[in-house]
Design an enzyme around this catalytic site. Structure first.
Site, PDB file in Angstrom:
ATOM      1  N   GLU A 410       0.616  -1.225  -0.171  1.00 16.19           N
ATOM      2  CA  GLU A 410       0.006   0.169  -0.039  1.00 16.19           C
ATOM      3  C   GLU A 410       0.798   1.273   0.295  1.00 16.19           C
ATOM      4  OE1 GLU A 410      -3.084  -0.281  -0.382  1.00 16.19           O
ATOM      5  OE2 GLU A 410      -3.484  -2.385   0.144  1.00 16.19           O
TER       6      GLU A 410
HETATM    7  C1  LIG Z   1       3.119  -9.723  -0.378  1.00 16.89           C
HETATM    8  C2  LIG Z   1       3.340  -8.135  -1.103  1.00 16.89           C
HETATM    9  C3  LIG Z   1       1.615  -8.661  -1.910  1.00 16.89           C
HETATM   10  C4  LIG Z   1       1.955  -7.539  -2.323  1.00 16.89           C
HETATM   11  N1  LIG Z   1       0.515  -7.410  -2.993  1.00 16.89           N
HETATM   12  C5  LIG Z   1       0.129  -6.491  -4.262  1.00 16.89           C
HETATM   13  C6  LIG Z   1      -1.260  -6.653  -5.001  1.00 16.89           C
HETATM   14  O1  LIG Z   1      -1.977  -7.681  -4.538  1.00 16.89           O
HETATM   15  N2  LIG Z   1      -1.144  -6.247  -6.001  1.00 16.89           N
HETATM   16  C7  LIG Z   1       0.321  -4.682  -6.417  1.00 16.89           C
HETATM   17  O2  LIG Z   1       0.007  -3.987  -7.614  1.00 16.89           O
HETATM   18  N3  LIG Z   1       1.844  -4.904  -5.688  1.00 16.89           N
HETATM   19  C8  LIG Z   1       1.106  -5.641  -4.498  1.00 16.89           C
HETATM   20  N4  LIG Z   1       2.205  -6.186  -3.644  1.00 16.89           N
HETATM   21  C9  LIG Z   1       3.341  -4.799  -4.291  1.00 16.89           C
HETATM   22  C10 LIG Z   1       3.698  -3.513  -3.052  1.00 16.89           C
HETATM   23  O3  LIG Z   1       2.554  -2.497  -3.320  1.00 16.89           O
HETATM   24  C11 LIG Z   1       4.906  -3.065  -4.007  1.00 16.89           C
HETATM   25  O4  LIG Z   1       6.449  -4.493  -3.065  1.00 16.89           O
HETATM   26  C12 LIG Z   1       5.034  -1.766  -3.231  1.00 16.89           C
HETATM   27  O5  LIG Z   1       4.800  -0.893  -3.093  1.00 16.89           O
HETATM   28  C13 LIG Z   1       7.145  -1.217  -3.416  1.00 16.89           C
HETATM   29  O6  LIG Z   1       7.247  -1.585  -4.808  1.00 16.89           O
HETATM   30  P1  LIG Z   1       8.211  -2.843  -5.404  1.00 16.89           P
HETATM   31  O7  LIG Z   1       8.790  -3.833  -4.623  1.00 16.89           O
HETATM   32  O8  LIG Z   1       8.721  -2.538  -6.676  1.00 16.89           O
HETATM   33  O9  LIG Z   1       9.889  -1.804  -4.529  1.00 16.89           O
HETATM   34  P2  LIG Z   1      10.385  -0.371  -4.416  1.00 16.89           P
HETATM   35  O10 LIG Z   1       9.368   0.708  -5.359  1.00 16.89           O
HETATM   36  O11 LIG Z   1      11.483  -1.011  -5.591  1.00 16.89           O
HETATM   37  O12 LIG Z   1      11.375   0.518  -3.674  1.00 16.89           O
HETATM   38  C14 LIG Z   1      12.880  -0.447  -2.875  1.00 16.89           C
HETATM   39  C15 LIG Z   1      12.527   0.467  -2.029  1.00 16.89           C
HETATM   40  O13 LIG Z   1      13.070   1.635  -2.173  1.00 16.89           O
HETATM   41  C16 LIG Z   1      12.348   2.893  -1.776  1.00 16.89           C
HETATM   42  N5  LIG Z   1      11.821   3.885  -2.737  1.00 16.89           N
HETATM   43  C17 LIG Z   1      10.640   3.663  -3.665  1.00 16.89           C
HETATM   44  N6  LIG Z   1      11.625   4.706  -4.299  1.00 16.89           N
HETATM   45  C18 LIG Z   1      11.654   5.384  -4.219  1.00 16.89           C
HETATM   46  C19 LIG Z   1      11.682   7.114  -3.856  1.00 16.89           C
HETATM   47  N7  LIG Z   1      11.593   7.856  -5.118  1.00 16.89           N
HETATM   48  N8  LIG Z   1      12.309   8.192  -3.343  1.00 16.89           N
HETATM   49  C20 LIG Z   1      12.897   6.871  -1.685  1.00 16.89           C
HETATM   50  N9  LIG Z   1      12.760   5.833  -2.017  1.00 16.89           N
HETATM   51  C21 LIG Z   1      12.639   5.230  -2.688  1.00 16.89           C
HETATM   52  C22 LIG Z   1      11.261   2.113  -0.872  1.00 16.89           C
HETATM   53  O14 LIG Z   1      10.621   3.167  -0.005  1.00 16.89           O
HETATM   54  C23 LIG Z   1      11.843   0.734  -0.674  1.00 16.89           C
HETATM   55  O15 LIG Z   1      12.121   1.144   0.917  1.00 16.89           O
HETATM   56  C24 LIG Z   1       2.892  -6.854  -3.005  1.00 16.89           C
HETATM   57  C25 LIG Z   1       3.819  -6.727  -1.606  1.00 16.89           C
HETATM   58  C26 LIG Z   1       4.008  -8.016  -1.167  1.00 16.89           C
HETATM   59  C27 LIG Z   1       5.280  -8.297  -0.410  1.00 16.89           C
END
Ligand SMILES: Cc1cc2nc3c(=O)[nH]c(=O)nc-3n(C[C@H](O)[C@H](O)[C@H](O)COP(=O)(O)OP(=O)(O)OC[C@H]3O[C@@H](n4cnc5c(N)ncnc54)[C@H](O)[C@@H]3O)c2cc1C
Length: 604
Positions: A410
């Protein structure tokens, strides 16, 4: 909703920072009506019988069991609370929705994730943005649990940068359908859902577009294996591959290019509900921890008698109490804002959308604060259990692992922190919240001579409310100067934004906790609220310390010389206690009450 609940003068989103809220105006868990209390009881009963009693099945990755529990939840009406009556739901208010979300989520993160993904991001895009036909076709099935929903936004290359997805939607020559091709990742409920909300890009559009896609393996949809996860073991999380999946044009959600907006607005609701979903877990973990502490004998005494353990139990109780105070305050604001808009002639759909959007700042604040509290509570829960805390046979280990995800999905907590401050600054720029006036006044106050009068703090919370008003000045001083200094470039000063966000979060949480307690003390008497008063005072005390730390960090990051000296002096002045609370005595009072009751008993 009855018209007498429609209040015109409620605070707008973000305005808590610049306006004083009388305690009578905050909604608290103690204000639940009879119907809501009965609903809470039946939710707790369902959780005890179906979920809590079967925790091992959830831990053993019994995905089918999660689905069965979701079906039972559907039969009992829990999936339809927020769904309008016209589409087979109960059409209950936002507070009731939060209440079910809260109490249904205490047993296992696996179920609460499945529940949240289905009722929130899986169903809401259709109830909020669907056409009449779409709503009639899909929502009744989703409301009863005949069908389940999932939400496909994230991709391998598009996480926090949600609008950067590569999934494509190509219009057919006869213009009857879109052909969707792409890879989605981390999709909750993917293994058993009947419908996906999918975000894809049409041509080279700047923004993605939302679609309702029925799950049909014959239509180019395939799934990856179940992800091996740290926690929420029985929540189905898979990749979803779309290979020229045909989606009728009438299944587009809203308009072309509106997908990012849909995704973000749905997430606002998701965020506040996720905060609620972290509350009952805290209460149950606290209950287990205190039960253990009362039974575990070391040095010939229950460990609950040790000051070190009392401090932990007190903190756990305060976390849950503060989370409840802020979540239900915001929930009622949203409910009232929706009612106001309906009374003004908006459709329920428009009203709900705008009502939640209005409080997007509070939704982000709550998501961050409560997801971090549940993490800390489960962590201390492990510590209270000692070696047993590390055992997979005891309740703490899985609770700790399950809690971890809430800081990630979220919108990560980093993103939500920056969003909270960013949205507030934008609201100020648009004139929706007047930050400039109060920020200028704070600047003038800093230049003036401080008052040396001794204020009268004899009334309950007089000093605490005065302090909260001054914490707001800290935020205005820091954020105001930062905006002046950096202008739109403030966005790139992330560590400054994070520090400002922490100040903002503490203000909202502390104020909500104090106001709830003041309201209850006024109607029940201070003696009846003795422990809650201790919790509110202690929460604020910790909040002040954090504001000092974060305020200092922020100030020295951008101010120098006289300006820096003046702001640091202001920080000291604005965070000064006249009467320091005896925090050890407060902690003992709280912990002893929780130990005596052998559980957390403050949820109204
Ligand atoms: C168990 C699980 C269930 C999920 N369910 C769903 C679902 O039902 N539908 C769906 O669409 N998604 C789902 N997700 C995805 C989830 O919403 C994303 O994992 C989350 O939004 C973070 O994206 P990412 O994993 O690509 O991390 P990234 O965006 O790559 O982030 C990695 C790190 O970098 C930081 N970061 C990224 N961008 C910035 C910035 N601009 N400035 C500073 N810091 C930054 C983040 O805070 C984080 O600490 C789920 C994830 C998990 C693990």
């Amino acid at each position: 909703m009855s018209t007498e609940t429609v209040k015109k003068d409620i605070l707008r989103g973000g305005q808590f920072l610049v306006k004083e809220t009388p305690s009578e105006d905050v909604f608290t868990l103690e204000d639940l009506n009879e119907e809501q209390r009965m609903m809470r009881e039946s939710t707790i009963e369902f959780v005890d019988r179906e979920l809590w009693a079967n925790w091992e099945r959830f831990e053993n990755k019994d995905y089918e069991f999660t689905k069965q529990c979701m079906q039972k939840a559907g039969e009992l009406g829990f999936l339809s609370i927020a769904v309008p009556e016209a589409y087979g739901g109960m059409g209950m208010g936002f507070v009731s929705t939060m209440l079910v979300c809260d109490y249904i989520s205490g047993a296992t993160g696996s179920f609460s994730t499945a529940f949240g993904a289905h009722t929130g991001i899986g169903t809401l895009p259709i109830t909020l943005y669907g056409t009449e036909e779409q709503k009639k076709k899909y929502v009744p099935k989703l409301a009863t649990g005949e069908w389940f929903g999932a939400y496909c936004l994230t991709e391998p290359g598009a996480g926090s940068d949600a609008n950067s997805g590569k999934t494509k939607a190509v219009l057919s020559k006869d213009k009857k359908y879109y052909s969707i091709t792409g890879q989605k990742m981390w999709i909750s409920n993917a293994g058993f859902c009947n419908l996906f909300i999918v975000f894809a890009r049409i041509e080279d559009d700047k923004y993605i577009t939302g679609f309702i896609v029925e799950n049909d393996p014959e239509n180019g949809i395939s799934l990856g294996e179940e992800e091996k996860k740290l926690g929420i073991h029985s929540s189905s999380t898979r990749q979803v591959f779309f290979n020229e999946t045909k989606v009728p044009v009438e299944n587009m959600l809203s308009e072309r290019g509106n997908g990012f907006k849909i995704a973000m607005n749905t997430l606002n609701v998701g965020r506040i509900k996720l905060a609620a979903a972290c509350l009952e877990a805290q209460r149950r973990v606290t209950n287990e921890a205190v039960k253990y502490a009362n039974e575990r004998i070391q040095f010939e005494t229950p460990i609950a008698n040790f000051g070190a353990i009392k401090a932990k139990i007190a903190q756990m109780a305060i976390n849950a109490y503060a989370g409840e105070s802020a979540c239900y305050r915001a929930a009622k604001n949203i409910e009232d804002r929706i009612a106001i808009r309906v009374a003004e002639g908006n459709t329920h759909q428009e009203a709900e959308l705008k009502g939640v959007e209005e409080y997007a700042i509070e939704c982000s604040i709550l998501k961050v604060a409560v997801s971090e509290d549940v993490q800390n509570t489960t962590d201390e829960g492990i510590q209270i259990f000692g070696g047993m805390g590390f055992s997979a046979d005891a309740p703490m280990e899985k609770a700790w692992r399950d809690a971890r995800i809430s800081r990630i999905y979220e919108g990560t907590n980093e993103i939500n922190r920056m969003l909270a401050v960013g949205m507030l600054v934008k609201k100020a720029m648009k004139g929706h919240v007047d930050l400039l006036g109060p920020a200028t006044a704070v600047g003038e106050e800093l230049m003036g001579i401080p008052s040396f009068e001794t204020p009268d703090f004899s009334e309950l919370f007089a000093e605490e409310k005065d302090l909260i008003a001054r914490l707001k000045k800290v935020f205005l001083m820091v954020a105001g100067s930062a905006v002046q200094k950096f202008g739109p470039d403030l966005e790139s000063h992330q560590q400054l934004l994070l520090a400002a966000a922490d100040i903002l979060i503490e203000i909202y949480m502390a104020e909500s906790t104090v106001l709830r307690t003041e309201k209850n003390a006024k109607r029940e008497g201070e003696a009846a609220q003795e422990v809650q008063i201790a919790m509110a005072k202690l929460y604020l005390y910790e909040a002040v310390d954090l504001v000092i730390k974060k305020g200092k960090e922020a100030i020295v990051s951008f101010a120098e010389g006289d300006e820096q000296r003046m702001m640091l002096m202001g920080l000291k002045r604005f965070t000064k206690y006249t009467n320091q609370p005896n925090v050890v005595a407060l902690r003992n009072k709280i912990a002893e009450k929780v130990a005596e009751e052998n559980r957390y008993t403050f949820d109204g």
